[in-house]
Design a protein around this motif. Structure first.
Motif, short mmCIF file in Angstrom:
data_model
loop_
_atom_site.label_atom_id
_atom_site.label_comp_id
_atom_site.label_asym_id
_atom_site.label_seq_id
_atom_site.Cartn_x
_atom_site.Cartn_y
_atom_site.Cartn_z
N ALA A 80 6.10 -8.80 1.93
CA ALA A 80 6.64 -8.12 3.11
C ALA A 80 5.80 -6.93 3.53
N SER A 81 5.36 -6.14 2.55
CA SER A 81 4.62 -4.91 2.88
C SER A 81 3.19 -5.20 3.31
N PHE A 82 2.52 -6.11 2.63
CA PHE A 82 1.12 -6.37 2.95
C PHE A 82 0.97 -7.16 4.24
N SER A 83 2.06 -7.79 4.71
CA SER A 83 2.01 -8.44 6.02
C SER A 83 2.49 -7.49 7.11
N GLY A 84 3.60 -6.79 6.85
CA GLY A 84 4.13 -5.88 7.86
C GLY A 84 3.25 -4.68 8.12
N PHE A 85 2.65 -4.13 7.07
CA PHE A 85 1.78 -2.96 7.21
C PHE A 85 0.31 -3.35 7.22
N TYR A 86 0.04 -4.57 7.70
CA TYR A 86 -1.31 -5.15 7.58
C TYR A 86 -2.37 -4.27 8.22
N PHE A 87 -2.16 -3.85 9.47
CA PHE A 87 -3.19 -3.08 10.17
C PHE A 87 -3.33 -1.68 9.58
N ALA A 88 -2.23 -1.12 9.10
CA ALA A 88 -2.32 0.19 8.44
C ALA A 88 -3.13 0.08 7.15
N MET A 89 -2.94 -1.00 6.41
CA MET A 89 -3.69 -1.18 5.17
C MET A 89 -5.16 -1.47 5.45
N LEU A 90 -5.43 -2.21 6.53
CA LEU A 90 -6.83 -2.42 6.92
C LEU A 90 -7.49 -1.09 7.27
N LEU A 91 -6.75 -0.23 7.96
CA LEU A 91 -7.29 1.09 8.31
C LEU A 91 -7.64 1.87 7.05
N VAL A 92 -6.75 1.83 6.06
CA VAL A 92 -7.03 2.51 4.79
C VAL A 92 -8.24 1.89 4.11
N LEU A 93 -8.30 0.56 4.09
CA LEU A 93 -9.42 -0.12 3.44
C LEU A 93 -10.74 0.24 4.10
N PHE A 94 -10.79 0.21 5.42
CA PHE A 94 -12.03 0.54 6.12
C PHE A 94 -12.42 2.00 5.88
N ALA A 95 -11.42 2.89 5.81
CA ALA A 95 -11.71 4.29 5.53
C ALA A 95 -12.26 4.46 4.12
N LEU A 96 -11.71 3.70 3.17
CA LEU A 96 -12.18 3.80 1.79
C LEU A 96 -13.61 3.28 1.64
N PHE A 97 -14.06 2.42 2.57
CA PHE A 97 -15.45 1.95 2.53
C PHE A 97 -16.43 3.12 2.62
N PHE A 98 -16.01 4.19 3.32
CA PHE A 98 -16.91 5.32 3.50
C PHE A 98 -17.19 6.05 2.18
N ARG A 99 -16.31 5.90 1.21
CA ARG A 99 -16.45 6.68 -0.02
C ARG A 99 -17.66 6.25 -0.85
N PRO A 100 -17.76 4.98 -1.27
CA PRO A 100 -18.94 4.62 -2.08
C PRO A 100 -20.26 4.78 -1.34
N VAL A 101 -20.29 4.34 -0.06
CA VAL A 101 -21.56 4.47 0.67
C VAL A 101 -21.85 5.93 0.99
N GLY A 102 -20.81 6.71 1.21
CA GLY A 102 -21.02 8.13 1.48
C GLY A 102 -21.62 8.86 0.29
N PHE A 103 -21.06 8.61 -0.89
CA PHE A 103 -21.59 9.25 -2.08
C PHE A 103 -23.02 8.78 -2.38
N ASP A 104 -23.27 7.48 -2.24
CA ASP A 104 -24.56 6.93 -2.65
C ASP A 104 -25.66 7.13 -1.62
N TYR A 105 -25.32 7.15 -0.32
CA TYR A 105 -26.34 7.22 0.72
C TYR A 105 -26.60 8.63 1.22
N ARG A 106 -25.69 9.54 0.94
CA ARG A 106 -25.85 10.89 1.48
C ARG A 106 -27.20 11.51 1.10
#
Length: 378
Positions: A80-106
């Protein structure tokens, strides 16, 4: 083991994983949010980045573990949650992508514009998840617009922008400010000089916002927000089927548990006491005390939400009887027992290893350390 007891144990274990994520990856995200503000020069920002550089990857595993545990122990909630909050979770996932590349590429290029861009990417990687997690809790307290049919197929009737309602944004501010306070306390503990001074100011400001928004959210839950209460239900050890119960919805019902179990008042008390202590010692030399106090505040705030909603996990504003609870959304007894054995074996190992890592990495990050380890530190 008694099936009902197993269900409560797993409610507590998943809550523990979420609290572990908030306490560890929470100060990572808080530090990233503060990065463009407490560090004015490139060296200052490198110091801030390296306060969490050695541990952020391990801390983020708590979130992955919590998601996996939810999938295995609460399959209906997961669906129920991963379908209903799908776009919110995608937003979180895409934001979290910035963390590994941000630390490693900075640090790959010395161009100030390049490094500034990654600094703001790290900011986004901390700001967006911290806000969205709080917004999600706000929507859970109000109930999500989903329902199950007789074949146990779930349908969700909301939208992403409907999640951004005033109360949910308020709880998002609670989440954001408490994690910023936790990150500020960590930066103050791990640095010195002008960076620590700026972190001190951020700690006092964020703690003030966290306490005020937490109090306001509590007042709204008590007077305005619709709560839920189980009126009748099958035996606690019955096969999971949320449609077999009846649920009452009404204002102020989220406070019912505090009347039945007065000891639960310790949760909001911890939230306020932790925040007040953190604010009081922010300017003192008791840096570890401030960090522990912000952690206590986080634990108290999360427990307040959990205790208020128990036994509900994901209430439904569309069809109250479709609301998912601890009693009717769990996996089989065998699944819970096998998973519990795995937790008993592996969780102590994880905790011991995590404690050892933090012990090895203790101490402040200084300009001298950066110069001596210019090619091995971020």
């Amino acid at each position: 083991m008694d099936y009902a007891l197993l269900k409560v144990i797993w409610w507590a274990l998943i809550g523990t994983l979420l609290i572990g994520f908030a306490l560890t990856d929470g100060f990572d995200m808080g530090t990233a949010i503060l990065l463009p503000f407490v560090g004015k020069t490139d060296d200052e920002r490198r110091i801030v980045v390296n306060t969490v550089g050695a541990t952020w990857e391990g801390n983020q595993v708590w979130l992955i573990t919590a998601g996996g545990a939810m999938f295995a122990s609460w399959p209906l909630v997961y669906a129920a949650s991963f379908s209903g909050f799908y776009f919110a979770m995608l937003l979180v996932l895409f934001a979290l992508f910035f963390r590994p590349v941000g630390f490693d590429y900075r640090g790959k290029r010395a161009d100030p514009r390049w490094r500034c861009a990654w600094d703001w990417a790290l900011f986004a990687g901390g700001f967006v998840p911290a806000l969205v997690f709080g917004v999600a809790f706000g929507n859970l307290l109000q109930g999500a617009p989903f329902a199950f049919d007789t074949d146990m197929r779930v349908t969700y009737h909301g939208s992403f922008f409907a999640l951004l309602n005033p109360f949910a944004l308020l709880t998002g501010c609670v989440s954001l400010s408490m994690l910023v306070a936790h990150g500020a306390a960590f930066v103050k503990m791990k640095t010195d000089g002008v960076i620590a001074a700026r972190a001190c100011l951020a700690l006092r400001a964020a703690t003030t916002v966290a306490l005020l928004t937490f109090a306001l959210a509590g007042a709204l839950v008590a007077t305005t927000i619709t709560g839920f209460r189980i009126e009748s239900a099958p035996p606690l050890d019955a096969v999971a089927n949320p449609l077999l119960k009846t649920v009452e919805a009404g204002k102020g019902l989220w406070l019912a548990n505090y009347e039945r179990f007065p000891w639960m008042i310790v949760a909001p008390a911890l939230g306020f006491v932790g925040g007040i202590v953190a604010f009081a010692v922010a300017r003192s030399r008791f840096e570890k005390t401030a960090f522990i106090a912000t952690g206590v505040m986080i634990v108290g705030i999360i427990l307040t939400a959990g205790f208020s909603m128990f036994p509900f996990i994901m209430p439904s504003s569309l069809d109250a009887k479709s609301s998912l609870t601890v009693w009717d959304s769990t996996s089989s007894r065998l699944t819970l027992e096998i998973m519990l054995v795995a937790v008993i074996v592996f969780l102590p190992i994880v905790l011991v290893y995590t404690g050892w890592v933090y012990r090895v990495m203790r101490g402040k990050v200084t300009q001298t350390a950066l110069e001596q380890n210019r090619h091995s530190m971020y």
